[in-house]
Design an enzyme around this catalytic site. Structure first.
Site, mmCIF file in Angstrom:
data_model
loop_
_atom_site.group_PDB
_atom_site.id
_atom_site.type_symbol
_atom_site.label_atom_id
_atom_site.label_comp_id
_atom_site.label_asym_id
_atom_site.label_seq_id
_atom_site.Cartn_x
_atom_site.Cartn_y
_atom_site.Cartn_z
ATOM 1 N N ALA A 73 0.846 -1.201 0.000
ATOM 2 C CA ALA A 73 0.000 0.000 0.000
ATOM 3 C C ALA A 73 0.871 1.236 0.000
ATOM 4 C CB ALA A 73 -0.917 -0.001 1.225
ATOM 5 N N ASP A 74 0.303 2.318 -0.498
ATOM 6 C CA ASP A 74 0.978 3.597 -0.413
ATOM 7 C C ASP A 74 -0.073 4.682 -0.217
ATOM 8 O OD1 ASP A 74 3.819 4.811 -0.837
ATOM 9 O OD2 ASP A 74 2.397 6.201 -1.751
ATOM 10 N N THR A 75 0.203 5.570 0.733
ATOM 11 C CA THR A 75 -0.741 6.633 1.070
ATOM 12 C C THR A 75 -0.151 7.986 0.669
ATOM 13 O OG1 THR A 75 -1.601 5.329 2.908
ATOM 14 C CG2 THR A 75 -2.051 7.695 2.958
#
Length: 195
Positions: A73-75
């Site tokens: 994931a990447d935010t």
């Protein structure tokens, strides 16, 4: 987890993502952070960056753990077309909070689930937030507390910054760093997680 399913690898160094997964009863078999360049491409929008980095992290971790199911994931925090990454220092954290003061912004998280057969399933989650108008004293106090370190946008909603949020539409866990509903849906979709 179904015993016939491959082991789950979390491609992230974020303790918050581990904590979020634990909330829904998921403990990865392995944590395998990747060294992915997070520099935005020219004219790349915040939502595009989140999706691209999640897929790139999943691919990088899959190369090191080819027989595993890889969750990455990447935010990214976005104000219009502007990307607010992790502040490099207190001055940048102060600039970010000043920019977010009294206005709406988006928190995008790209989630990628890569199977051992090379199939990657993805989701992009968008949460809209609005901060109250922050005083100079509030900004200075928050920056001095150093909670901004390592946080996209320069704040942690699961910490002291939650008091700044006057409006939130969408997933709260997304803002922390991993949208739990969508992550569980991806895992259920391949039969790794029971319905």
């Amino acid at each position: 987890m179904n015993p016939a399913q491959p082991p789950l690898v979390l491609a992230s160094a974020s303790p918050r993502r581990l904590e979020l997964l634990a909330r829904i009863g998921i403990v990865p078999n392995r944590v395998l952070p990747t060294d992915t360049d997070e520099t935005p491409l020219k004219a790349e929008l915040p939502r595009q960056l989140a999706a691209r980095l999640a897929a790139a992290k999943a691919e990088a971790a899959a190369a090191a753990a080819p027989d595993s199911l890889v969750l990455a994931a990447d935010t990214v925090v976005g104000v219009g077309r502007r990307i607010l990454g992790k502040p490099v220092d207190a001055a940048e954290a102060r600039r970010f909070l000043t920019l977010l003061s009294g206005r709406r912004h988006h928190v995008y998280t790209g989630v990628a689930l890569r199977s051992p057969d090379g199939t990657t399933r993805t989701r992009l989650v968008d949460t809209v937030l609005a901060f109250q108008r922050l005083t100079e004293a509030q900004i200075a106090d928050y920056v001095a507390g150093e909670e901004w370190r390592g946080k996209a946008g320069g704040y942690a909603i699961q910490g002291r910054a939650e008091v700044f949020v006057r409006f939130l539409s969408g997933s709260h866990s997304n803002v922390v760093g991993l949208p739990l509903f969508e992550t569980a849906q991806l895992l259920r979709g391949i039969g790794w997680l029971r319905p």
